[in-house]
Motif scaffolding. Structure first.
Motif, mmCIF file in Angstrom:
data_model
loop_
_atom_site.group_PDB
_atom_site.id
_atom_site.type_symbol
_atom_site.label_atom_id
_atom_site.label_comp_id
_atom_site.label_asym_id
_atom_site.label_seq_id
_atom_site.Cartn_x
_atom_site.Cartn_y
_atom_site.Cartn_z
ATOM 1 N N THR A 100 0.878 -1.152 0.133
ATOM 2 C CA THR A 100 0.100 0.141 0.070
ATOM 3 C C THR A 100 0.724 1.205 0.117
ATOM 4 O O THR A 100 0.607 2.181 -0.854
ATOM 5 C CB THR A 100 -1.180 -0.187 1.274
ATOM 6 O OG1 THR A 100 -1.747 -1.253 1.130
ATOM 7 C CG2 THR A 100 -1.927 1.425 1.350
ATOM 8 N N GLU A 149 -7.225 0.364 -0.988
ATOM 9 C CA GLU A 149 -7.373 -0.857 0.130
ATOM 10 C C GLU A 149 -8.483 -0.689 0.650
ATOM 11 O O GLU A 149 -8.933 0.511 1.125
ATOM 12 C CB GLU A 149 -6.100 -1.031 0.739
ATOM 13 C CG GLU A 149 -6.065 -2.157 1.545
ATOM 14 C CD GLU A 149 -4.732 -2.513 2.310
ATOM 15 O OE1 GLU A 149 -4.012 -1.283 2.337
ATOM 16 O OE2 GLU A 149 -4.671 -3.520 3.027
ATOM 17 N N ASP A 204 -5.523 -1.935 -5.008
ATOM 18 C CA ASP A 204 -4.782 -2.354 -4.014
ATOM 19 C C ASP A 204 -5.900 -3.424 -3.302
ATOM 20 O O ASP A 204 -6.867 -3.083 -2.740
ATOM 21 C CB ASP A 204 -4.593 -1.349 -2.887
ATOM 22 C CG ASP A 204 -3.643 -1.590 -1.904
ATOM 23 O OD1 ASP A 204 -3.340 -2.622 -1.634
ATOM 24 O OD2 ASP A 204 -3.360 -0.736 -1.105
ATOM 25 N N GLU A 205 -5.342 -4.754 -3.495
ATOM 26 C CA GLU A 205 -6.281 -5.804 -2.950
ATOM 27 C C GLU A 205 -7.497 -5.754 -3.185
ATOM 28 O O GLU A 205 -8.345 -5.838 -2.339
ATOM 29 C CB GLU A 205 -6.041 -6.057 -1.403
ATOM 30 C CG GLU A 205 -4.147 -6.040 -1.262
ATOM 31 C CD GLU A 205 -4.027 -6.619 0.150
ATOM 32 O OE1 GLU A 205 -4.897 -7.359 0.462
ATOM 33 O OE2 GLU A 205 -2.982 -6.251 0.641
HETATM 34 MG MG LIG Z 1 -1.866 -2.887 2.187
#
Ligand SMILES: [Mg+2]
Ligand SMILES: Nc1ncnc2c1ncn2[C@@H]1O[C@H](COP(=O)(O)OP(=O)(O)O)[C@@H](O)[C@H]1O
Lengths: 297, 245
Positions: free
Chosen positions: B41, B83, B162-163
């Protein structure tokens, strides 16, 4: 005067007073939502609004509407300048430091106002006639209705701004999640600047409509900030509707307290109400259960 | 298209990224995989202007962007899907999308923004059904779709995610990854995808990097990484049992 007409009298006085507190509280909330800061200089914007208006319309003789607009613009500029000079240059300061800076700011505003206007008390003509209107045996000044009307106008304008304009929505997005707001390309620092300008404008409006009834002097800001702060916390920090309800409530209780108990306790009432309510509802009057938290503390 | 060279950064006294170099070429899907706390991140936020690089350089389309602010980065054509989605819960789905085009609104005008919203509805039809709902009332998968659509509203050339699979059911994850792959195939959007879910990420990506405690440990084509013993052991959970005689 009969007891009924006394009640009506105190009620209207209270609503007028409460409208001012509500406007100060709204100013608190706008900056709080954008930054997490409690701006204790908020009351000084009210004082400046009153004194600048007196200077423009009484001393310089500008027509009322023009003086009104110039005053609001001038105080807005002061608010924006305050943000640019005192808040903006700091890199990620703790919120507590920022709050102390606003306290320092309020002292500087007060000092400057004393240098410019002295310790004299200034008056401003009422917007319309000073002939009281009889309502159920009570006598209400027309200015009271102006004050209530301006609160309604400010609330309507804010509702429109936050719900119907892209900038208003961007500001809400920022207060909800500044990181995500940055990631969609909202310039968060500019939103913070805007929040100070808008809050200052609301403070100025409060000062202008209030001064004809209560006069204005350089050191009025502190007490107004305190009352407005009580209203903002009572309504739930950051909650606009709460600020209005709580502001009016404090104004009305204060007016009844002064009328039926003693005016000596007038200023204690706001704090007393705040303490009592917070014991029962830690999140404020209109909270949805969760306790209000100071952002980032 | 995007090139990071010798990036170092951190928070306060803590160094998080140590000498990160990587690149993403136009039209690629590149993934960065790594465990929790590896600095994924932080890396994305350094690209997007939320975290300042302490040293090193970031070049985007031959232009140094190391010191650009977050809103400049969006204007230049890099959008991040953060995220945990981070949609604007108190605003409607439609307003979330409109805010996605915040940097373009003036240049585009209402009509083009509306067209763009229609394109997002075509990509994720469920968002259209929920347009007037508060974003906070959406399901996890729908929120992820909204987060992606919001980022796409700015018409980015490079989309960083992000994820996106975090906390979602396998079927929903597949749906989202397919939509992302379609973006690259149909709209030629370049994708930089950060994931802990290495298997899925490597399935859709062309190339990958592996980050461990702030350092790039491995890089290569997705197939090679999928077959790499280290990657299998650490990220694919396909631990080879030692053979006891
Ligand atoms: Mg992260
Ligand atoms: N805002 C922050 N302040 C201080 N440390 C942080 C912050 N964000 C992340 N970290 C630290 O940086 C390291 C990397 O975090 P992060 O980039 O979020 O990793 P990942 O996304 O790979 O899980 C972690 O050790 C984390 O504790």
């Amino acid at each position: 005067m009969s007891i009924e007409s006394q009640i009506v009298q105190f009620l209207f006085t209270g609503i007028a007073l409460g409208s001012i507190y509500a406007m100060v509280a709204l100013g608190f909330n706008i900056i709080y939502n954008a930054t997490g800061i409690l701006n204790f200089a908020q009351g000084e914007f009210v004082m400046l609004g009153g004194l600048v208006m007196v200077w423009l319309s009484v001393t310089l003789g500008l027509p009322m509407p023009l003086a009104f607009a110039v005053t609001v613009a001038a105080v807005m500029a002061v608010g924006a300048l305050f943000e640019r000079l005192a808040i903006y240059p700091l890199k990620k300061p703790p919120v507590l430091i920022l709050i102390i800076i606003t306290l320092a700011g309020s002292i500087i505003f007060k000092g400057s106002a004393m240098l410019l206007w002295g310790k004299k008390t200034y008056s401003l003509p009422h917007f319309s006639s000073e002939q009281p209107i009889a309502v159920l045996g009570a006598t209400i000044l027309p200015q009271t209705f102006w004050i209530i009307g301006f609160l309604a106008a400010v609330v309507a304008a804010l509702a429109l701004f936050f719900n119907c304009t892209m900038l208003g929505k961007a500001m809400r997005a920022c207060s909800f999640n500044p990181t995500a707001a940055s990631l969609v390309g909202i310039n968060v620092k500019r939103i913070v600047l805007l929040s100070f300008a808008v809050s200052a404008a609301i403070g100025a409006i409060a000062g202008i409509v209030f001064t004809p009834v209560v006069l204005m002097e350089y050191d009025r800001g502190t007490m107004l900030a305190l009352k407005g702060f009580c209203a903002a916390v009572l309504g739930g920090l950051g909650n606009g509707a709460g600020a209005v309800v709580a502001g009016l409530l404090i104004g009305i209780l204060e007016s009844f307290g002064a009328g039926f108990i003693s005016s000596a306790y007038k200023d204690a009432i706001a704090l007393l109400v705040l303490l009592l309510v917070l014991v029962v509802r830690p999140g404020g009057l209109l909270s949805r259960g969760e306790a209000s938290r100071l952002k980032d503390f | 298209m995007l090139r990071l060279q010798n990036i170092h950064t951190g928070y306060g006294d803590i160094a998080v990224l140590k000498n990160i170099s990587l690149h993403v070429s136009r039209g690629e899907i590149v993934t960065l995989i790594g465990a929790n706390g590896a600095g994924k991140t932080t890396l994305l936020n350094t690209i997007c202007g939320l975290v300042r690089a302490r040293s090193g350089s970031i070049v985007y389309n031959d232009r140094p962007v190391t010191d650009c602010s977050a809103d400049q980065i969006v204007r230049l054509g890099i959008s991040q899907v953060p995220e945990g989605r981070q949609i604007f819960a108190p605003l409607s789905v439609l307003d979330n999308l409109r805010l996605g085009a915040y940097t373009r609104a003036r240049e585009w005008g209402k009509k083009k923004v509306q067209e763009r919203i229609e394109q997002m509805y075509a990509l994720f039809p469920r968002l259209q059904e929920r347009a007037q709902q508060y974003a906070g009332t959406l399901s996890g998968g729908e929120q992820q779709m909204l987060a992606i659509a919001r980022a796409l509203m700015a018409d980015p050339c490079l989309l960083v995610l992000d994820e996106p699979s975090m906390g979602l059911a396998p079927l929903v994850i597949a749906e989202i990854f397919k939509a992302v792959a379609r973006l690259r195939d149909e709209r030629k959007t370049t994708i930089f995808l950060v994931e802990q879910n290495a298997r899925t990420a490597l399935k859709y990506a062309d190339r990958g990097y592996v980050i461990e405690t702030g350092k790039i440990m491995l890089e290569g084509r997705s197939d090679d990484l999928l077959n790499n013993r280290e990657v299998q052991r650490a990220y694919l959970g396909r631990q080879k049992q030692p053979i006891w005689e």
